[in-house]
Design a protein around this motif. Structure first.
Motif, PDB file in Angstrom:
ATOM      1  N   ALA A  31       0.838  -1.207   0.000  1.00  0.00           N
ATOM      2  CA  ALA A  31       0.000   0.000   0.000  1.00  0.00           C
ATOM      3  C   ALA A  31       0.868   1.251   0.000  1.00  0.00           C
ATOM      4  O   ALA A  31       0.564   2.249   0.657  1.00  0.00           O
ATOM      5  CB  ALA A  31      -0.956   0.002   1.197  1.00  0.00           C
ATOM      6  N   GLY A  32       1.974   1.200  -0.755  1.00  0.00           N
ATOM      7  CA  GLY A  32       2.961   2.269  -0.721  1.00  0.00           C
ATOM      8  C   GLY A  32       2.436   3.628  -1.133  1.00  0.00           C
ATOM      9  O   GLY A  32       2.792   4.644  -0.540  1.00  0.00           O
ATOM     10  N   TRP A  33       1.587   3.682  -2.150  1.00  0.00           N
ATOM     11  CA  TRP A  33       1.073   4.971  -2.610  1.00  0.00           C
ATOM     12  C   TRP A  33       0.252   5.666  -1.530  1.00  0.00           C
ATOM     13  O   TRP A  33       0.259   6.891  -1.430  1.00  0.00           O
ATOM     14  CB  TRP A  33       0.224   4.791  -3.866  1.00  0.00           C
ATOM     15  CG  TRP A  33       1.031   4.501  -5.085  1.00  0.00           C
ATOM     16  CD1 TRP A  33       1.176   3.300  -5.714  1.00  0.00           C
ATOM     17  CD2 TRP A  33       1.833   5.434  -5.823  1.00  0.00           C
ATOM     18  NE1 TRP A  33       2.017   3.426  -6.792  1.00  0.00           N
ATOM     19  CE2 TRP A  33       2.434   4.724  -6.891  1.00  0.00           C
ATOM     20  CE3 TRP A  33       2.097   6.797  -5.700  1.00  0.00           C
ATOM     21  CZ2 TRP A  33       3.279   5.331  -7.817  1.00  0.00           C
ATOM     22  CZ3 TRP A  33       2.938   7.404  -6.617  1.00  0.00           C
ATOM     23  CH2 TRP A  33       3.525   6.679  -7.662  1.00  0.00           C
ATOM     24  N   LEU A  34      -0.432   4.878  -0.706  1.00  0.00           N
ATOM     25  CA  LEU A  34      -1.239   5.452   0.374  1.00  0.00           C
ATOM     26  C   LEU A  34      -0.370   5.796   1.579  1.00  0.00           C
ATOM     27  O   LEU A  34      -0.346   6.938   2.044  1.00  0.00           O
ATOM     28  CB  LEU A  34      -2.346   4.480   0.776  1.00  0.00           C
ATOM     29  CG  LEU A  34      -3.188   4.871   1.992  1.00  0.00           C
ATOM     30  CD1 LEU A  34      -3.967   6.146   1.707  1.00  0.00           C
ATOM     31  CD2 LEU A  34      -4.149   3.741   2.357  1.00  0.00           C
ATOM     32  N   ILE A 238      -3.234   8.433  -3.682  1.00  0.00           N
ATOM     33  CA  ILE A 238      -2.428   9.642  -3.463  1.00  0.00           C
ATOM     34  C   ILE A 238      -3.244  10.700  -2.724  1.00  0.00           C
ATOM     35  O   ILE A 238      -2.773  11.307  -1.752  1.00  0.00           O
ATOM     36  CB  ILE A 238      -1.912  10.194  -4.802  1.00  0.00           C
ATOM     37  CG1 ILE A 238      -0.887   9.234  -5.430  1.00  0.00           C
ATOM     38  CG2 ILE A 238      -1.282  11.576  -4.618  1.00  0.00           C
ATOM     39  CD1 ILE A 238      -0.481   9.613  -6.836  1.00  0.00           C
ATOM     40  N   MET A 239      -4.488  10.910  -3.163  1.00  0.00           N
ATOM     41  CA  MET A 239      -5.330  11.926  -2.523  1.00  0.00           C
ATOM     42  C   MET A 239      -5.672  11.540  -1.088  1.00  0.00           C
ATOM     43  O   MET A 239      -5.723  12.404  -0.200  1.00  0.00           O
ATOM     44  CB  MET A 239      -6.604  12.137  -3.348  1.00  0.00           C
ATOM     45  CG  MET A 239      -6.357  12.795  -4.701  1.00  0.00           C
ATOM     46  SD  MET A 239      -7.884  13.076  -5.633  1.00  0.00           S
ATOM     47  CE  MET A 239      -8.684  14.321  -4.611  1.00  0.00           C
ATOM     48  N   THR A 240      -5.908  10.247  -0.846  1.00  0.00           N
ATOM     49  CA  THR A 240      -6.228   9.807   0.512  1.00  0.00           C
ATOM     50  C   THR A 240      -5.023   9.986   1.422  1.00  0.00           C
ATOM     51  O   THR A 240      -5.152  10.427   2.572  1.00  0.00           O
ATOM     52  CB  THR A 240      -6.679   8.340   0.510  1.00  0.00           C
ATOM     53  OG1 THR A 240      -7.764   8.173  -0.395  1.00  0.00           O
ATOM     54  CG2 THR A 240      -7.133   7.919   1.901  1.00  0.00           C
ATOM     55  N   GLY A 241      -3.820   9.658   0.930  1.00  0.00           N
ATOM     56  CA  GLY A 241      -2.617   9.883   1.716  1.00  0.00           C
ATOM     57  C   GLY A 241      -2.420  11.353   2.022  1.00  0.00           C
ATOM     58  O   GLY A 241      -2.066  11.731   3.150  1.00  0.00           O
TER      59      GLY A 241
END
Length: 353
Positions: A31-34, A238-241
């Protein structure tokens, strides 16, 4: 063409989230992008960088998470409903343990007043908690810092646990077909309507749940079978992170350090309780441990839902348990606040005598 100065913090936040997500993915984090995006934006906020996620963009993130969760629901996921009573019972027990243990710890070890300690200990329903804090119960700044630390730590714990623990989970399904642009627009429009209806009805996390409800019903009803396009799912992460990390905006390092130890210890206690309860439930109902952990985890619905998608879990199970947790807290929070106020009134009366 120049970018309006008011948009620069938002664009910078998204760039930081994308860079952090790319780096985490490059080094092989689940889940790296998050997770990478959330950590990068948090670090930037703590370093004094002005980060921001405007309400409209936040709603877009909620919409995308809801759509993604609904589109990820497996056709046979509802067959698992017969196993849910065990996990729901565990959820109720877990909430009592978390609130009692962390609230007691914050009052005894960190000498916080009862209002601040117990509002900080509630595992979720942050907007409700902060509304009560704004009415004069507890220290609102300390409460929000401890609560944001909880959300951040829980987002990090699951991917790290997936690397170091022998956790069985479903393989993320391989996308063979994706929605056409007109199907995607139609689904998005319907999800916006559904989300807005849930918001009007004052359903907790209404925009996420409304969008998910529409996307789930449409999929189970056979209106579409294809998946969301990969780039759109990536943008969602990306947006959630960025959204998770931006919650640290406006919190000074001094304020953060004052409440950090309490938040870290409270969240560690929460993680321990959730882990034990998830292990018990997973051994009884024969579900993947990670899926049960995400369902019982008191993190933000959008964060836990996105993690569920990234790790290939049953999003219907995860969403249902988060809704039930929020409903339980809707009754528990006012009840505990009443008890706190009565105790404070009794203490003041005793001091006057």
């Amino acid at each position: 063409m120049t970018v309006p100065s008011s948009l620069l913090p938002t664009l910078l936040t998204l760039v930081i989230a994308a860079a952090g997500g790319a780096l985490a993915t490059l080094v092989g984090l689940p889940a790296g992008w998050l997770m990478g995006g959330a950590m990068a934006v948090t670090a930037a906020a703590m370093a004094g960088v002005k980060v921001a996620m405007p309400d409209r963009l936040r709603d877009v993130a909620f919409l995308l998470v809801g759509m993604s969760m609904g589109a990820s629901v497996a056709p046979d996921s509802l067959s698992l409903i017969t196993r849910w009573p065990v996990s729901i019972a565990a959820l109720a027990i877990e909430l009592v343990l978390i609130i009692a243990a962390t609230g007691w710890m914050l009052t005894k070890l960190f000498k916080l007043d009862a209002g601040t300690a117990y509002l900080s200990s509630f595992p979720g329903h942050l907007s409700f908690v902060m509304g009560i804090a704004a009415s004069g119960v507890g220290d609102a700044r300390q409460i929000v810092i401890i609560q944001v630390i909880r959300i951040m730590m829980l987002t990090i714990c699951v991917p790290i646990g997936a690397m170091i623990l022998p956790i069985e989970h479903f393989d993320v399904s391989v996308v063979t077909t994706t929605l056409q642009w007109w199907e995607l627009l139609a689904l998005a429009a319907a999800c916006i309507v559904g989300g807005q209806i849930f918001v009007w009805l004052k359903v907790p996390a209404g925009f996420v749940l409304g969008a998910m409800a529409v996307a789930t019903v449409a999929k189970l009803g056979g209106l579409y079978t294809a998946a969301l396009p990969g780039p759109l799912v990536l943008i969602t992460f990306i947006m959630t992170g960025a959204l998770i990390g931006s919650r640290f905006s406006g919190i000074s390092r001094r304020e953060f350090l004052q409440a950090a130890w309490g938040g870290l210890i409270a969240t560690s206690m929460t993680v321990a309780i959730v882990t034990v309860m998830a292990w018990i439930v997973a051994s009884i109902v024969q579900m993947p441990f990670g899926q049960v952990w995400l369902g019982l985890s008191p993190g933000a619905l959008e964060g836990m839902g996105a993690l569920g998608i990234a790790l290939g879990y049953d999003t219907a199970f995860i969403a249902a348990h988060h809704v039930i947790r929020l409903l339980m807290l809707s009754f528990a929070i006012p009840a505990v606040v009443v008890v706190i106020r009565r105790r404070e009134a009794a203490t003041m009366e005793g001091q006057r005598q």
